[in-house]
Design an enzyme around this catalytic site. Sequence first.
Site, PDB file in Angstrom:
ATOM      1  N   LEU A 120     -10.746   4.680  -0.932  1.00  0.00           N
ATOM      2  CA  LEU A 120      -9.304   4.530  -0.705  1.00  0.00           C
ATOM      3  C   LEU A 120      -8.690   5.897  -0.543  1.00  0.00           C
ATOM      4  CD1 LEU A 120      -8.462   1.840  -3.411  1.00  0.00           C
ATOM      5  CD2 LEU A 120      -9.039   1.491  -1.005  1.00  0.00           C
ATOM      6  N   GLU A 121      -7.943   6.065   0.524  1.00  0.00           N
ATOM      7  CA  GLU A 121      -7.213   7.282   0.791  1.00  0.00           C
ATOM      8  C   GLU A 121      -5.735   6.977   0.614  1.00  0.00           C
ATOM      9  OE1 GLU A 121      -6.487  10.371   4.555  1.00  0.00           O
ATOM     10  OE2 GLU A 121      -7.963   8.767   4.723  1.00  0.00           O
ATOM     11  N   LEU A 122      -5.095   7.614  -0.352  1.00  0.00           N
ATOM     12  CA  LEU A 122      -3.657   7.445  -0.560  1.00  0.00           C
ATOM     13  C   LEU A 122      -2.981   8.653   0.069  1.00  0.00           C
ATOM     14  CD1 LEU A 122      -3.533   6.283  -4.280  1.00  0.00           C
ATOM     15  CD2 LEU A 122      -3.767   4.896  -2.210  1.00  0.00           C
TER      16      LEU A 122
END
Length: 126
Positions: A120-122
Amino acid sequence: MIVDRIDHLVLTVASIEATSEFYARVLGMDVVRFGEGRTALAFGGQKINLHEAGDEIVPRASHPTPGSGDLCLIVDGPLEDAVARLEREGVAVELGPVERTGATGPIRSVYLRDPDGNLLELSTPA
């Protein structure tokens, strides 16, 4: 034909309950039950439908596998606030903050893993 936007995507997961708990607690997504026992994670105008490995909904991807997802999610507010929330929830940041290129321009990102190991890339606009 012109594609306008993504409505939903599907993650195949080991446990719908564990995944739902993580995304609701850590990322503030709403867990939505629909249809005949289906589950989705709702945020903004999109959703992530969840399929449990071995019990996927048909039709499905050719090789659905928990942990094979790689998603970039734009967060509201400063990226530092997102990092602070991850720290409070005991979720390790794997990389970042780093500069990246998003769909509409430069972004700042941190990377983490969900319970299945999906990346997951925030991100926030740079």
